[in-house]
Scaffold this motif. Structure first.
Motif, PDB file in Angstrom:
ATOM      1  N   PRO A  12      21.320 -47.092  -6.429  1.00 25.98           N
ATOM      2  CA  PRO A  12      22.687 -46.926  -6.934  1.00 25.98           C
ATOM      3  C   PRO A  12      23.337 -45.629  -6.441  1.00 25.98           C
ATOM      4  N   TYR A  13      22.506 -44.685  -5.963  1.00 27.67           N
ATOM      5  CA  TYR A  13      23.038 -43.400  -5.503  1.00 27.67           C
ATOM      6  C   TYR A  13      23.455 -43.497  -4.045  1.00 27.67           C
ATOM      7  N   ARG A  14      24.344 -44.431  -3.804  1.00 23.65           N
ATOM      8  CA  ARG A  14      24.906 -44.653  -2.485  1.00 23.65           C
ATOM      9  C   ARG A  14      26.404 -44.843  -2.647  1.00 23.65           C
ATOM     10  N   LEU A  15      27.104 -44.897  -1.531  1.00 24.60           N
ATOM     11  CA  LEU A  15      28.548 -45.092  -1.582  1.00 24.60           C
ATOM     12  C   LEU A  15      28.868 -46.436  -2.237  1.00 24.60           C
ATOM     13  N   GLY A  16      29.622 -46.396  -3.330  1.00 19.63           N
ATOM     14  CA  GLY A  16      29.989 -47.613  -4.037  1.00 19.63           C
ATOM     15  C   GLY A  16      28.941 -48.110  -4.996  1.00 19.63           C
ATOM     16  N   GLY A  17      27.825 -47.384  -5.166  1.00 17.07           N
ATOM     17  CA  GLY A  17      26.756 -47.828  -6.050  1.00 17.07           C
ATOM     18  C   GLY A  17      26.901 -47.373  -7.483  1.00 17.07           C
ATOM     19  N   ILE A  18      27.753 -46.353  -7.722  1.00 19.81           N
ATOM     20  CA  ILE A  18      27.974 -45.844  -9.067  1.00 19.81           C
ATOM     21  C   ILE A  18      29.466 -45.874  -9.351  1.00 19.81           C
ATOM     22  N   ALA A  19      29.806 -46.303 -10.567  1.00 18.09           N
ATOM     23  CA  ALA A  19      31.214 -46.383 -10.961  1.00 18.09           C
ATOM     24  C   ALA A  19      31.809 -44.979 -11.089  1.00 18.09           C
ATOM     25  N   SER A  20      33.126 -44.924 -11.121  1.00 17.13           N
ATOM     26  CA  SER A  20      33.815 -43.632 -11.194  1.00 17.13           C
ATOM     27  C   SER A  20      33.500 -42.872 -12.472  1.00 17.13           C
ATOM     28  N   ASN A  21      33.113 -43.583 -13.536  1.00 12.23           N
ATOM     29  CA  ASN A  21      32.759 -42.890 -14.780  1.00 12.23           C
ATOM     30  C   ASN A  21      31.334 -42.352 -14.767  1.00 12.23           C
ATOM     31  N   LEU A  22      30.591 -42.624 -13.679  1.00 10.60           N
ATOM     32  CA  LEU A  22      29.227 -42.132 -13.471  1.00 10.60           C
ATOM     33  C   LEU A  22      28.222 -42.654 -14.495  1.00 10.60           C
ATOM     34  N   ARG A  23      28.612 -43.614 -15.296  1.00 10.52           N
ATOM     35  CA  ARG A  23      27.719 -44.142 -16.323  1.00 10.52           C
ATOM     36  C   ARG A  23      27.219 -45.551 -15.998  1.00 10.52           C
ATOM     37  N   ILE A  24      27.830 -46.210 -15.040  1.00 11.50           N
ATOM     38  CA  ILE A  24      27.448 -47.572 -14.655  1.00 11.50           C
ATOM     39  C   ILE A  24      27.033 -47.572 -13.194  1.00 11.50           C
ATOM     40  N   GLY A  25      25.838 -48.076 -12.919  1.00 13.92           N
ATOM     41  CA  GLY A  25      25.330 -48.148 -11.559  1.00 13.92           C
ATOM     42  C   GLY A  25      24.801 -49.527 -11.237  1.00 13.92           C
ATOM     43  N   LEU A  26      24.527 -49.738  -9.945  1.00 10.01           N
ATOM     44  CA  LEU A  26      24.110 -51.070  -9.504  1.00 10.01           C
ATOM     45  C   LEU A  26      22.957 -50.949  -8.519  1.00 10.01           C
ATOM     46  N   ILE A  27      21.839 -51.613  -8.857  1.00 12.00           N
ATOM     47  CA  ILE A  27      20.699 -51.735  -7.945  1.00 12.00           C
ATOM     48  C   ILE A  27      20.717 -53.143  -7.359  1.00 12.00           C
ATOM     49  N   THR A  28      20.692 -53.231  -6.020  1.00 10.91           N
ATOM     50  CA  THR A  28      20.672 -54.531  -5.355  1.00 10.91           C
ATOM     51  C   THR A  28      19.304 -54.752  -4.721  1.00 10.91           C
ATOM     52  N   VAL A  29      18.647 -55.833  -5.105  1.00  8.22           N
ATOM     53  CA  VAL A  29      17.309 -56.158  -4.608  1.00  8.22           C
ATOM     54  C   VAL A  29      17.400 -57.415  -3.753  1.00  8.22           C
TER      55      VAL A  29
END
Length: 729
Positions: free
Chosen positions: A112-129
């Motif tokens: 999620p610590y990539r470009l576009g992986g974390i929302a602007s509020n920094l509280r929502i992230g996305l892991i893609t497997v």
């Protein structure tokens, strides 16, 4: 056919133990085999000849691991207590990523610590497997295993939910308490209808054996064919309804013959020879209607149709073999275990009185019935078709929670990104050309974000993941798909594009499917009754009941008045008015599937009513009197059968899946309307007005038609009029 069915019924009655043992062994063997060997399900969501299919084929040609054939699972992270970039939480997420990379079949894990992986509020992230080489039929199990591997993040107080990237057709629907509720309600109706527990249990037992056999066959077919995940639930719904109804019709006839003093085996023989023919023809219309779905141009719908028809075949087979065997074994004990104050032999005078009342004022009844049915069907004009997404899932469920987090953090379009594939010319991987395509896609109205382009290994194709401003269920998302496709050399795939193409294909093929179903069903009725007017009229009557069903669907789902009552949960932020009128789109393939099922089921009651009217007419030749007598002899049985159907279908509304709710509402309303307004008023009124024309058949056609006969027509002593001496009553 009457003689053949009579011999079959008599043999089964005399060898009841053998027939019963065979059916129990077959049902147990097939069901046990499917449980031991498994029941693989794998929906064929391909739509040949569409742009989405072209994009899918290009993806499969080599866009890296996990694309097209491997599968993608997304895990949504939410930190309520602080940002995900805080050191402690970040370390927990990294530990989860390491565990995910060690999972079987996982070939790529995007942090999620990539470009576009974390929302602007920094509280929502996305892991893609991304996965490859796994069993694609076990998406749910693989997703659960990956979600479990993310436990280190949960230990740090981070919520982890799996986003569902499947289409609604991929949802696995499991059986549950609805079957128990439906069977219990059916048993209650049967007890009231027959007044004895022994008689009530025969249709229930027969239907359960039929459903078990059908489900066993469907489960084993999954090892050699692509069996849709909805096949099991559809087979159970239809199998329970028709299985109980067919046995009910046979049992009612048998008890009448037994009460008239006929011997047990002779009563069984005559029952199967007469009512058994009506069961075969009624089942045939359902199978024909379901088989016509192969013309829909949608492989999933085609397969779902003929596999669901297996449950109807087993229902017919158990009705003409297992029911006679049980009746032969029970004999007069069919009236054992009487329930006090119930089951007195009905004379049918109430329904016969209704038939006589209709016969005296056919025009008024006709106009009133048409007005009521038109009012019921009018809301169908507001029917809203479109794709469903997890935003309509059960409140609090993991897919809906993930959907809401994704929409909050990355926008509604993130729940259904478009997969844009552009074919490049011979100058492989031309950077300027790729940039030009990216800019053209970004300039399309409704496009919120375009991810970094990915060129395949050959350099002949480029993949863009595009996020729109709209949720997957929003009709404007489909418009964005068409605008992107207007760019030269570009193909659009993904969930939104595939469902949009499916809707287009359905709308193109719907007239063809309807025409074939109506034509073949009318032809089957013509073979059964040798009466062209009756055949055409019956087909038209069934279309009318369909209008009422679609009107009910529009009120409940499209307008939203009642969607909450069937368990559709509006968003938590909805206002009071939005909660009352929570509109839910209906999948594009559902109306066509509903049409096929409803048309076949409606024909059941038409066949049983017409056979009774025809027998009465052949005895004395008085058309109005025959209508009254036919309604009187079948009214109670048809009403009981309809109540059972409605109870079974209403019970399935409790399922959390929106597709099952849609079928439950549509089927229940259509059967209720068909058994009351149409069979009780409209059909008798039209038959009275048509008079002897009902049974008219040109001599040349009469000579061409084979003598199949329903309800033992060839044994009736009275001649059938070939042409009317007078038209009218």
């Amino acid at each position: 056919m009457t003689r053949f069915l009579g011999r079959l019924g008599g043999w089964c009655a005399r060898h009841g133990r053998v027939v019963l043992a065979l059916w129990v062994v077959v049902a147990a063997g097939l069901m046990g085999g499917s449980l031991v060997l498994g029941s693989p399900v794998s929906n064929d969501v391909t739509i040949p000849g569409t742009d989405a299919q072209r994009a899918h084929d290009l993806l499969k040609s080599g866009f890296g691991p996990g694309y097209g054939t491997g599968g993608t699972v997304q895990l949504v992270l939410y930190s309520a207590d602080g940002p995900l970039v805080e050191e402690r939480r970040k370390q927990a997420v990294e530990d989860a990523l390491d565990r995910l990379r060690d999972m079987p079949h996982v070939v790529q894990v995007d942090t999620p610590y990539r470009l576009g992986g974390i929302a602007s509020n920094l509280r929502i992230g996305l892991i893609t497997v991304r996965m490859q080489g796994h069993d694609g039929t076990k998406l749910a199990e693989n997703t659960q295993a990956l979600s479990k591997a993310a436990d280190p993040a949960r230990a740090a107080g981070i919520e982890v939910v799996a986003a569902d990237s499947s289409t609604p057709a991929d949802k696995e629907i499991k059986t549950g308490p609805s079957e128990i509720i439906g069977v219990s309600c059916a048993l209650l109706v049967l007890v009231f209808a027959f007044g004895t527990l022994a008689a009530a249990l025969v249709p229930i037992f027969t239907a359960l054996v039929s459903v078990a056999t059908g489900l066993g066959v469907i489960g084993l077919l999954g090892h050699v064919l692509d069996v849709p995940k909805q096949a099991g639930i559809m087979a159970t719904m239809i199998g329970l309804g028709v299985g109980i109804d067919y046995a009910l019709f046979l049992l009612s006839r048998y008890r009448r013959l037994l009460a008239d003093g006929a011997p047990v085996v002779e009563s069984v023989r005559r029952t199967v020879a007469s009512s058994g023919g009506a069961v075969v023809f009624a089942g045939g219309t359902v199978i024909i209607a379901l088989s016509a779905l192969m013309l829909g141009g949608f492989p999933l719908l085609r397969t779902l149709g003929w596999i669901t028809g297996i449950s109807v075949v087993t229902a017919v087979l158990t009705s003409v073999t297992l029911v006679p065997a049980l009746l032969g074994l029970l004999g007069h004990r069919i009236n054992a275990l009487k329930v006090p104050f119930l089951g007195r032999r009905a004379s049918g005078s109430g329904w016969a009185g209704l038939g006589a009342w209709v016969a005296r004022r056919p025009w008024r009844v006709l106009f009133a019935s048409v007005l009521v049915l038109a009012a019921l069907a009018a809301p169908a004009l507001a029917l809203k078709l479109g794709p469903l997404d997890d935003g309509y899932g059960t409140q609090g469920s993991e897919p809906r929670r993930a959907y809401e987090l994704m929409a909050t953090g990355f926008g509604p379009g993130a729940n259904g990104p478009l997969l844009v594939v552009a074919e490049l010319p011979s100058r492989a991987g031309d950077a300027d050309l790729v940039d030009k395509i990216v800019r053209a896609v970004e300039d399309v109205d409704g496009v919120a974000h375009v991810a970094t382009p990915k060129v395949n290994s050959s350099g002949r194709s480029v993949l863009l993941q595009v996020v729109t401003d709209y949720a997957p269920s929003d009709s404007r998302a489909a418009e964005v798909v068409e605008d992107i496709r207007a760019i030269s050399g570009v193909h659009v795939g993904g969930k939104v594009a595939a469902l949009a193409d499916a809707g287009t294909r359905m709308s193109e093929r719907t007239p063809l499917v309807i025409g074939v179903v109506v034509l073949l069903s009318a032809l089957l009725l013509l073979l059964a009754f040798r009466a062209p007017v009756v055949a055409v009229k019956a087909a038209l009557m069934n279309l009318i009941s369909l209008g009422a069903a679609f009107g009910a669907l529009a009120i409940v789902f499209s307008i939203g008045l009642g969607s909450g009552l069937v368990g559709m949960d509006p968003p938590a932020s909805s206002s009071y008015l939005q909660t009352i009128f929570f509109s839910v789109p209906i999948e594009s393939y559902v109306p066509l599937m509903l049409f096929a099922v409803l048309f076949g089921l409606s024909m059941d009651y038409e066949v049983f009513l017409l056979t009774a009217v025809r027998q009465a007419y052949l005895r004395h030749g008085d058309n109005a009197r025959a209508v009254a007598e036919g309604l009187g002899s079948t009214g109670r049985v048809i009403t009981s059968a309809a109540l059972i159907m409605v109870a079974v279908f209403v019970a399935f509304i409790a399922y959390p899946d929106p597709m099952v709710k849609t079928f439950g509402v549509g089927l229940a309303v259509a059967v209720a309307v068909d058994a009351t307004i149409i069979r009780g008023f409209l059909v008798p009124a039209t038959m009275v007005l048509l008079g002897r024309l009902n049974w008219w058949c040109p001599r040349w056609l009469d000579r061409l038609l084979p003598n199949l006969s329903v309800e033992g027509h060839e044994e009736d002593p009275a001649p059938r009029p070939r042409e009317p001496a007078k038209l009218g009553v």
